[in-house]
Design a protein around this motif. Structure first.
Motif, mmCIF file in Angstrom:
data_model
loop_
_atom_site.group_PDB
_atom_site.id
_atom_site.type_symbol
_atom_site.label_atom_id
_atom_site.label_comp_id
_atom_site.label_asym_id
_atom_site.label_seq_id
_atom_site.Cartn_x
_atom_site.Cartn_y
_atom_site.Cartn_z
ATOM 1 N N ILE A 19 0.884 -1.171 0.000
ATOM 2 C CA ILE A 19 0.000 0.000 0.000
ATOM 3 C C ILE A 19 0.917 1.214 0.000
ATOM 4 O O ILE A 19 1.732 1.379 0.910
ATOM 5 C CB ILE A 19 -0.927 0.035 1.225
ATOM 6 C CG1 ILE A 19 -1.999 -1.039 1.129
ATOM 7 C CG2 ILE A 19 -1.581 1.402 1.353
ATOM 8 C CD1 ILE A 19 -3.023 -1.007 2.233
ATOM 9 N N GLN A 39 -7.792 -1.298 5.767
ATOM 10 C CA GLN A 39 -6.834 -0.462 5.038
ATOM 11 C C GLN A 39 -6.928 -0.708 3.529
ATOM 12 O O GLN A 39 -6.857 0.232 2.737
ATOM 13 C CB GLN A 39 -5.418 -0.735 5.512
ATOM 14 C CG GLN A 39 -5.146 -0.244 6.908
ATOM 15 C CD GLN A 39 -3.782 -0.673 7.421
ATOM 16 O OE1 GLN A 39 -3.168 -1.591 6.906
ATOM 17 N NE2 GLN A 39 -3.316 0.000 8.460
ATOM 18 N N SER A 43 -8.048 2.091 0.765
ATOM 19 C CA SER A 43 -7.142 2.436 -0.323
ATOM 20 C C SER A 43 -7.795 2.245 -1.685
ATOM 21 O O SER A 43 -7.700 3.114 -2.558
ATOM 22 C CB SER A 43 -5.881 1.584 -0.232
ATOM 23 O OG SER A 43 -4.999 1.876 -1.272
#
Length: 85
Positions: A19, A39, A43
């Motif tokens: 990421i 997460q 994203s």
């Protein structure tokens, strides 16, 4: 920009993923895995118009308890039984 997608969480949680500029390693507990999924969704959702789907999540989650250490299970059980209302 894409409209929607199916994210391959199974591959990402079993092989690690990147990421931004950071490589995220394979989670060792359910707690870490759920945080990583959040997460990933954040994203991906920030770079497209549509939503994200966690297809077959039950199949992905079923393998995670094997990685969770006994101390994590004990900590989770003891904290859930000692909570007051």
């Amino acid at each position: 920009m894409s409209n929607c997608c199916l994210i391959d969480f199974d591959y990402m949680l079993n092989h690690g993923f990147k990421i931004g500029n950071a490589f995220v390693e394979v989670p060792n507990s359910i707690r870490v895995a759920t945080s990583q999924v959040a997460q990933i969704i954040t994203s991906v959702a920030s770079s497209q118009y549509g939503g994200c789907s966690f297809d077959r999540c039950d199949e992905v989650w079923r393998l995670l308890p094997k990685r969770t250490t006994k101390s994590t299970w004990k900590k989770g059980v003891s904290s859930s039984t000692t909570k007051t209302r």
